[in-house]
Design a protein around this motif. Structure first.
Motif, PDB file in Angstrom:
ATOM      1  N   LEU A   1       0.827  -1.209   0.000  1.00  0.00           N
ATOM      2  CA  LEU A   1       0.000   0.000   0.000  1.00  0.00           C
ATOM      3  C   LEU A   1       0.862   1.260   0.000  1.00  0.00           C
ATOM      4  O   LEU A   1       0.659   2.160  -0.817  1.00  0.00           O
TER       5      LEU A   1
ATOM      6  N   PHE B   1      -8.292   3.727   1.522  1.00  0.00           N
ATOM      7  CA  PHE B   1      -7.834   2.363   1.788  1.00  0.00           C
ATOM      8  C   PHE B   1      -7.955   2.064   3.275  1.00  0.00           C
ATOM      9  O   PHE B   1      -7.610   2.891   4.117  1.00  0.00           O
TER      10      PHE B   1
ATOM     11  N   ILE C   1     -11.797   0.864  -0.553  1.00  0.00           N
ATOM     12  CA  ILE C   1     -11.170  -0.454  -0.696  1.00  0.00           C
ATOM     13  C   ILE C   1     -10.705  -0.930   0.679  1.00  0.00           C
ATOM     14  O   ILE C   1      -9.875  -0.281   1.323  1.00  0.00           O
TER      15      ILE C   1
ATOM     16  N   ILE D   1      -9.110  -3.959   2.989  1.00  0.00           N
ATOM     17  CA  ILE D   1      -8.386  -5.235   3.091  1.00  0.00           C
ATOM     18  C   ILE D   1      -8.660  -5.797   4.477  1.00  0.00           C
ATOM     19  O   ILE D   1      -8.304  -5.187   5.492  1.00  0.00           O
TER      20      ILE D   1
ATOM     21  N   TYR E   1      -1.666  -7.272  -4.870  1.00  0.00           N
ATOM     22  CA  TYR E   1      -1.572  -6.070  -5.701  1.00  0.00           C
ATOM     23  C   TYR E   1      -2.630  -6.102  -6.813  1.00  0.00           C
ATOM     24  O   TYR E   1      -3.309  -5.110  -7.082  1.00  0.00           O
TER      25      TYR E   1
ATOM     26  N   ILE F   1      -6.051  -5.402  -5.585  1.00  0.00           N
ATOM     27  CA  ILE F   1      -6.247  -3.963  -5.361  1.00  0.00           C
ATOM     28  C   ILE F   1      -6.506  -3.266  -6.700  1.00  0.00           C
ATOM     29  O   ILE F   1      -7.388  -2.405  -6.806  1.00  0.00           O
TER      30      ILE F   1
ATOM     31  N   LYS G   1      -9.820  -1.131  -7.782  1.00  0.00           N
ATOM     32  CA  LYS G   1      -9.845   0.233  -8.304  1.00  0.00           C
ATOM     33  C   LYS G   1     -10.664   0.313  -9.592  1.00  0.00           C
ATOM     34  O   LYS G   1     -11.283   1.340  -9.880  1.00  0.00           O
TER      35      LYS G   1
END
Lengths: 693, 693
Positions: free
Chosen positions: A44, A157, A186, A188, A238, A241, A245
């Protein structure tokens, strides 16, 4: 672009070791997730987020929320690696007095900490507010820009823990995030299946992915255990993510299966590594597993640190692009840029003071909630930064500015509410707790002022969010109506009795309970003039007389700004005189003090009435003003339809209050005030007995 | 057996009309769902539930929880129809002073009301506690019986609203219900897509069915709109309930699509019918649609009422069967029957008082949370009715009785926690709010005593449940540890400052903060000796000295039962004497008062120390005792690591407290006490300045 070099891996491992060293030194802390989240956080901060290590205020940055605040090291270590204001000495000072590295991330104590987190659930719930705020500001500044092309586009995030996902407040906020189609959010989720009581199977067996799909989220799962071994597949993360997006119409949950404490040799995957130091042996074992010297502490290879801090250069490059876009926007949007500059500076609009309505006593009785609604509507054009709504009580809370569109995806409009994604009126549903957390997120954005309405009784549901606003010193506004037994027939479950006292007990929270429509107007003006503290605006359901400030003996409502003021001075036949008695009250009970004054003065007891909408604002006045309003040697009696607790500070002492020390009941409000003795007569009787004692 | 005759239909319609009449008469209330839920409620009360209209205490009854308390008429009308204590006059008295029909159902005010509901979410969340309690009692009384064959088998039925399902507390509790595989819980969700802000599409678009499946529930959907017309298919509902009863390993959600306010001609399916009277025209229209005379009010055809009340006969038949099974159980289980009789009578075990440990000062420092854990373990065998657990902080809260099994489905056991469905140790996960609501449900069962532990700071998360316990007067026990800045390094998000004051503000809640291990023991004894009020047990993280009550000047901890007592009397060279100063403190600060006393007495100021674990218990003592402990004319100064608010009632007035008026910080606790001036020295200094003033 995905990068994960050997140097990156070594840096990630170094940060794990530093986490262990830091906790070991202070003797307490949370090493487990600081180890296992190290590679995700690295991705990140080094590869994903727009983040300027040298400028925490850069408006173009992505926002990062570490919802499990106990893993504060996860954030501090990335800030250290990136050269964003944390150095090795700060890591050594973890959890000690005055450090930049407190036990949980504290907003204001450490640069780049966007929000204080620690009480689980608040971070993720407020992140929904951050995402609301991004969309609203884009709508104010750059609504025509194509998606992803505006300098006002950014992502929010979040790292969330098992605990965050168990707390009800995140359930509330996540459901709203789905309704609002927040593509800029987003999350996690660190799915490690361990909490303090160890294996979460005893209490957390639901299918979280399916639940989030039910909320309308885009859900992906990354299982670092899928090969049978534990493989930290940062590339998969990655890419997830990147997918998230791409998903611009849904918030994203990335469920990341990790092993807490990995690769700590004996304590990984146990509750024991959640919140305690490793101990000498395990610490050595960890360093050995990772190829570090067990004899060395608090070391990061210079070259490695320099490598990590190249993120500053990558950031500077992106920032150049952003700055160009921003300048282009400014030159094409001079009026909007002017507004933007004012909001960034935290200034008030030019015609601010003129915007507030004044009410006439001839308007008849008016509930303070109704007056509040009129004030909000009057501010609509003047303060575009002001927005908010209600937890399904819009009509009762009077929180809707007349004619303003709802903040809603176009396909969520209803017959009662039209709007669009850049709208202004918020609908929280029956989710008081999330409404508080979301407004905190909005307000932390720093440019706008958010408010959330519900009944005062339900301030209990949102109390953890209210406290966090006070602790952070952010100016969230809570509009709490139906503020006493004046609520009437719905009965004791809905009648606040202890709430004024309980809210006044929270440090740094302003509690404001105006007595009439004009006090409401001045109260709003005062609230909106500061950005240091949250406010609870406490409003009546029932109609209240509007004091005639011109013709009668009532003094100007401007006194509201000082918290308490002389509303009606003691008089005798020759005019104003020194009071024999001071009556102090708030809100709907001030009229009772006014009526009691008349009776008492008729009996030759010169009586002053002090209206005290905010005891916090009054406490902030100088001693001279305070003793002028409440002279120390004069009998002082309070009246408020709530518990006496706290009033002893202002009255002549215990028992010098007309108060309510028990729960309410279901009946019309006039009956309740009478039956419970919250009346002018009761006040007169009390004063007489005390005065003659 | 499913029945729905024309007479039934006419009765259901009559109840709708009566609901409209009742709201119209009082001028406010909630008619909408009282109309549309009438047939579903009728099925439950007339055809489904085991329910004895003449005996609300019958242990064999199914439990009914009306989570949306605002639709109280839905319940009152069924009680009226069934002849269960509500008559026409009571309906006419809806929402008026002293009636049996308050705005929301109030536990204690109306027979057959199992729980006070109204603050949305609490009913459904507490219903999970009802279901826990049923299983635990079955385990205590009749664990060998085959499923469905025991007199201790019953179901918990819930009607829930959109609002209930939006509140976070139900998300928490529903997830736990899934983990616990509560086959005895059946929830009917009134899916009407309307709340106060009208169409729920603005804030509630999630897929609730899918969410509940994700929790592990059995989910069925009944759509009364599926034909295009609105058809109240009560048979489909009845069958769904029958299916739900068959599902013994999962809680059941029946999503029932209704139209709010149906068949009100113009207002059905609008937010306007949720919480306001119909008005004359619409009321007439409703009666016409249903074939009633608009000129008549509060009428139920005698024959129809008699028909409805035949439910009493059907109930009596079932009850005969149940009584036989119960008597058979008694004769086969004499020891268990003895326990059962004691629990029903609310009596204490014979050797109750002897069970409480006494601690020696030579045991060294002991945190009061540790002492509490020892007391609980000592009670394990003596009080089988006592059970509880923690919101994922078992080891920190010391809430686990040593060796007692967890309350868990067998397949949810983990390496750390063994147990079975009849176990005793509860695991709430990180769900403080649900823990409070569930313990309320358990405690409302009336036979057992439930407790829930977490950090004191998180009492904010569970406050709505705590308030409801106080309002209902049920003896839930909340164990709140880490009670001050003594929590240390985790910092201000985890350090209570205002919480003691905020909790003391709640009427009818006992707040108990013992000063040492022996005070903990007496406190538990006192708490468990009453069943009228909930208690917050407030315990320290840090070790505290155990006062030597034999050798030194410290008086017996038995004084705890009176709330505040003289721990150490003022002395001079000739022994005990009249105090010049009284120091009053609670919990970890009492030791500071003891130390200050020594200094002050060395300076010739005769100083008494009063330990005040519970100001509520002290307030309940007679005036003679209170003025004996706190003489009115003696300088009295308090010390507590929290806000001063409220202490003015006991001290000599404002400013006579050593207190903490701001948030804490992240550092070791000794540093915090010193930096913030919560010390014996600060107390001495304050007393000297006040004494000499």
């Amino acid at each position: 672009e995905y990068v994960y070099s050997d140097q990156d891996q070594r840096a990630v491992d170094t940060l794990r070791v530093l986490a262990a060293d830091a906790v070991e030194k202070v003797g307490s802390g949370h090493p487990g997730t600081a180890f296992s989240l190290s590679p995700a956080a690295w991705q990140l901060f080094q590869n994903v987020m727009h983040f300027d290590p040298k400028d925490q205020h850069w408006q173009g940055r992505d926002r990062f929320v570490l919802s499990p605040g106990h893993t504060s090291l996860t954030l501090y270590l990335q800030l250290f690696a990136a050269g964003a204001g944390i150095e090795m000495e700060d890591l050594k000072a973890l959890r000690t007095w005055g450090s930049k590295t407190p036990g949980h991330p504290e907003y204001g104590d450490t640069d780049h900490v966007e929000i204080t987190t620690g009480p689980l659930g608040q971070g993720l719930a407020s992140a929904v507010g951050f995402a609301y705020d991004q969309r609203r500001i884009r709508g104010l500044m750059d609504p025509e820009a194509a998606p992803g092309t505006s300098p006002f586009d950014h992502h929010v995030f979040v790292i969330a823990s098992d605990g965050d996902l168990q707390e009800g407040v995140t359930a509330e906020a996540s459901s709203l995030a789905g309704t609002q189609e927040l593509g800029n959010l987003i999350v996690i989720w660190d799915d490690n299946k361990i909490s303090i009581e160890d294996d979460t199977d005893i209490a957390f067996t639901e299918n979280v992915d399916k639940r989030y799909e039910a909320y309308g989220w885009h859900v992906q799962r990354i299982d670092w255990l899928q090969t049978g071994d534990y493989v930290e597949d940062t590339k998969a993360l990655y890419e997830a993510i990147a997918n998230a997006k791409q998903e611009t119409d849904k918030p994203s949950l990335i469920s990341l299966r990790t092993i807490i404490g990995w690769p700590s040799p004996k304590k990984q995957n146990t509750g024991g590594i959640h919140g305690a130091k490793l101990g000498t042996e395990e610490l050595s074992g960890l360093k050995e597993v990772l190829g570090f010297d067990p004899e060395q502490h608090f070391v990061m290879d210079d070259e490695l640190l320099a490598h990590a801090r190249t993120v500053g250069e990558r950031s500077a490059q992106y920032r150049q692009t952003w700055d160009a876009a921003y300048q282009s926007w400014r030159s094409h949007n001079p009026e909007r840029a002017k507004l933007y500059d004012r909001l960034v500076a935290g200034g008030l609009p030019e015609n601010f003071a003129d915007a507030f309505p004044r009410f006439e006593s001839t308007d008849g009785n008016m509930a303070t909630r109704a007056a509040s609604g009129k004030v909000l509507s009057a501010l609509a054009d003047v303060m575009p930064e002001l927005w908010g709504g209600s937890a399904d009580l819009a009509g009762s809370n009077n929180t809707t500015m007349a004619g303003e569109p709802s903040f809603l995806p176009v396909d969520r409009q209803t017959q009662s509410w039209s709007g669009h994604p850049y709208g202004r009126t918020l609908h929280f549903g029956i989710r008081e707790h999330a409404s508080g957390s979301i407004v905190n997120g909005i307000t932390l954005g720093g440019l706008t002022r958010g408010y959330a309405g519900t009944f005062l009784i339900f301030s209990d549901y949102m109390r953890p969010a209210v406290r966090l606003a006070a602790l952070m010193g952010v100016p969230s506004i809570f509009v709490w109506t139906h503020d006493s037994i004046g609520l009437g027939e719905d009965g004791p479950t809905h009648q606040p009795v202890e709430h004024l006292a309980a809210l006044r007990a929270i440090p740094n929270l302003d509690v404001v309970r105006p007595a009439d429509a004009n006090e409401v107007s001045v109260a709003w003006q005062t609230i909106l003039s500061q950005r240091q503290r949250p406010t609870g605006m406490i409003l009546s359901r029932q109609g209240l007389p509007i004091f005639d400030r011109d013709q009668e003996a009532f003094r100007s409502a401007e006194g509201v700004a000082r918290g308490a003021y002389v509303l009606a001075e003691a008089t005798n036949d020759s005019g104003e005189t020194t009071p024999d008695v001071v009556l102090i009250g708030t809100g709907s009970e001030v009229q009772l003090a006014v009526a009691a004054r008349q009776t008492l003065q008729g009996q030759g007891i010169a009586t002053r009435v002090v209206s005290a909408p905010s005891l916090e604002w009054f406490d902030a006045q100088d001693e001279a003003y305070r003793s002028d309003v409440l002279p120390k040697d004069v009998l002082t009696v309070s009246i408020e339809a709530g518990v006496e607790q706290g009033w002893q500070k202002y009255t002549s002492g215990q028992g010098h209050s007309v108060s309510l020390e028990h729960f309410g009941a279901s009946a019309d409000y006039q009956t309740l005030f009478t039956k419970f003795g919250i009346t002018a007569e009761a006040l007169v009787t009390k004063v007489q007995s005390l005065y003659n004692a």
